[in-house]
Design a protein around this motif. Structure first.
Motif, PDB file in Angstrom:
ATOM      1  N   VAL A 129     -23.641  16.415  32.720  1.00  0.00           N
ATOM      2  CA  VAL A 129     -24.436  15.757  33.730  1.00  0.00           C
ATOM      3  C   VAL A 129     -25.813  15.147  33.617  1.00  0.00           C
ATOM      4  O   VAL A 129     -26.942  14.603  33.407  1.00  0.00           O
ATOM      5  N   ALA A 130     -26.932  16.557  33.003  1.00  0.00           N
ATOM      6  CA  ALA A 130     -28.048  16.314  32.444  1.00  0.00           C
ATOM      7  C   ALA A 130     -28.274  15.797  31.461  1.00  0.00           C
ATOM      8  O   ALA A 130     -29.573  14.581  31.195  1.00  0.00           O
ATOM      9  N   ASP A 131     -27.197  15.785  30.349  1.00  0.00           N
ATOM     10  CA  ASP A 131     -27.502  14.743  29.119  1.00  0.00           C
ATOM     11  C   ASP A 131     -26.496  13.692  29.577  1.00  0.00           C
ATOM     12  O   ASP A 131     -27.501  12.446  28.971  1.00  0.00           O
ATOM     13  N   VAL A 132     -26.115  13.369  30.934  1.00  0.00           N
ATOM     14  CA  VAL A 132     -25.549  12.019  30.912  1.00  0.00           C
ATOM     15  C   VAL A 132     -26.626  11.201  31.260  1.00  0.00           C
ATOM     16  O   VAL A 132     -27.111   9.903  31.002  1.00  0.00           O
ATOM     17  N   GLY A 133     -27.823  11.975  32.251  1.00  0.00           N
ATOM     18  CA  GLY A 133     -29.433  11.369  32.936  1.00  0.00           C
ATOM     19  C   GLY A 133     -30.053  10.920  31.586  1.00  0.00           C
ATOM     20  O   GLY A 133     -30.398   9.723  32.269  1.00  0.00           O
ATOM     21  N   LYS A 134     -29.835  11.657  30.791  1.00  0.00           N
ATOM     22  CA  LYS A 134     -31.203  11.334  29.671  1.00  0.00           C
ATOM     23  C   LYS A 134     -30.447  10.309  29.112  1.00  0.00           C
ATOM     24  O   LYS A 134     -31.420   9.425  28.395  1.00  0.00           O
ATOM     25  N   ARG A 135     -29.372  10.315  28.417  1.00  0.00           N
ATOM     26  CA  ARG A 135     -28.890   9.057  27.534  1.00  0.00           C
ATOM     27  C   ARG A 135     -29.287   8.022  28.359  1.00  0.00           C
ATOM     28  O   ARG A 135     -29.189   6.411  27.967  1.00  0.00           O
ATOM     29  N   LEU A 136     -28.700   7.727  29.632  1.00  0.00           N
ATOM     30  CA  LEU A 136     -28.943   6.329  31.072  1.00  0.00           C
ATOM     31  C   LEU A 136     -30.736   6.384  30.645  1.00  0.00           C
ATOM     32  O   LEU A 136     -31.124   5.149  30.793  1.00  0.00           O
ATOM     33  N   ALA A 137     -31.185   7.533  31.178  1.00  0.00           N
ATOM     34  CA  ALA A 137     -32.655   6.978  31.311  1.00  0.00           C
ATOM     35  C   ALA A 137     -33.215   6.490  29.821  1.00  0.00           C
ATOM     36  O   ALA A 137     -33.748   5.355  29.518  1.00  0.00           O
TER      37      ALA A 137
END
Length: 345
Positions: free
Chosen positions: A205-213
């Motif tokens: 979930v944290a990685d998803v947030g970083k990639r979308l950011a």
């Protein structure tokens, strides 16, 4: 994702899976692959790297119903390539009893080795015999369409038989037309609880947030590019719009010009060549399931829509059908952003 739901629905062979049988037996440029390697492919069963363990029985809300498991599932059947990849990312390769609908897209290179070790129960819709031989204790599915009480038992019937079914939340019937990329994180969190892999799920979930950011930062202030997302099936053109499809286009700093061509609450509809030509988008995004389908679809678009701006300027973006579901939806958003705005990355 996600491939056109009606394609698999109409192509599927009907069969009945009886309760008695289940009890006795106890699926322009190409978008570039942006998936990162599976961080937890070798994780053992349970929560990798520490973290909170699930207390069973456990339950979560999904598509307006409660999905309950009595213990950590050990024989998971995955209905769709992106679901198989999500399970691999969570370190659950040794707990996947089989997969189906593999004909909808090849795996991302980062998952190919682990993916190839998962038994293929059926390349398309699963048969009664194949499902029974897998002895599932959990099903992760791409939609509810197969569980109609005819081809397969209903989801409620399966739950009573000890086989809970979790549906990709972006494709729950009541949210198909309004779903966003947030659905990926919702599913990761829910599956982390149900399958006792909360730590790797939280990491994902944290990685998803970083990639979308990364996408948001690169495209900040960019004007939206007009685009149309389509799929050609049996020489019929379909509009793919609304819900997750259009949210991914928006995230990639685009506008799906077909939003008004799809009924409210849905995410696809038949579309005439004339209607699409009238919209005249800057970019045509088309889904494909394999190399042959990709080539045929591109040729069809060039033959039927040659006068459109997208074809004249060669802005045809080919995307694997599975790039619009779960973690691959995040990959799809980044790949599409690069295709629509190559100078931003």
């Amino acid at each position: 994702m996600k491939t056109l739901p009606s394609v698999r629905t109409t192509a599927a062979a009907a069969f009945a899976l009886t309760a008695a049988a289940l009890l006795t037996a106890c699926g322009g440029p190409a978008a570039q692959d942006t998936a990162k390697p599976a961080a937890h492919a070798s994780a053992a069963a349970g929560t990798a790297g520490g973290g909170a363990r699930t207390t069973y029985p456990a339950q979560v809300a999904n598509c307006g119903r409660t999905v309950r498991v009595e213990r950590a599932p050990q024989r998971i059947v995955s209905f769709f390539p992106s679901n198989t990849e999500l399970l691999l990312e969570l370190g659950l390769g040794n707990r996947i009893a089989g997969q189906t609908w593999t004909n909808q897209s090849p795996p991302k290179p980062a998952y190919a080795d682990a993916y190839g070790k998962v038994k293929v129960l059926a390349p398309g819709e699963i048969s009664r015999e194949a499902l029974l031989s897998a002895r599932p204790d959990f099903i992760l599915a791409d939609g509810e369409y197969q569980f109609d009480g005819k081809k397969l038992p209903t989801i409620d019937e399966l739950a009573k038989l000890g086989v809970p079914v979790y549906i990709d939340s972006a494709f729950c019937p009541k949210s198909t037309g309004t779903a966003t990329l947030d659905a990926t994180s919702t599913d990761l969190t829910s599956l982390g609880t149900l399958l006792d892999v909360s730590a790797p799920a939280a990491e994902a979930v944290a990685d998803v947030g970083k990639r979308l950011a990364t996408v948001d930062t690169a495209l900040k202030g960019r004007p939206a590019t007009s685009a149309a997302m389509v799929q050609i099936v049996d020489k019929q053109l379909y509009a793919l719009a609304g819900g997750l499809y259009s949210d991914i286009v928006r995230r990639a700093a685009g506008t799906n010009v077909l939003d008004k061509d799809v009924p409210k609450g849905s995410n696809f509809a038949p579309l005439s060549v004339e209607a699409l030509a009238k919209r005249d988008p800057d970019v045509l995004i088309y889904h494909y399931t394999g190399d042959a389908d990709r080539a045929a679809s591109e040729q069809w678009l060039k033959e039927h829509l040659g006068a459109t701006k997208a074809v004249r300027t060669n802005r045809l973006v080919a995307v694997p059908a599975a790039d619009f579901s779960e973690l691959r939806a995040v990959d799809g958003a980044l790949a599409l952003a690069k295709a629509l705005h190559p100078d931003a990355f």
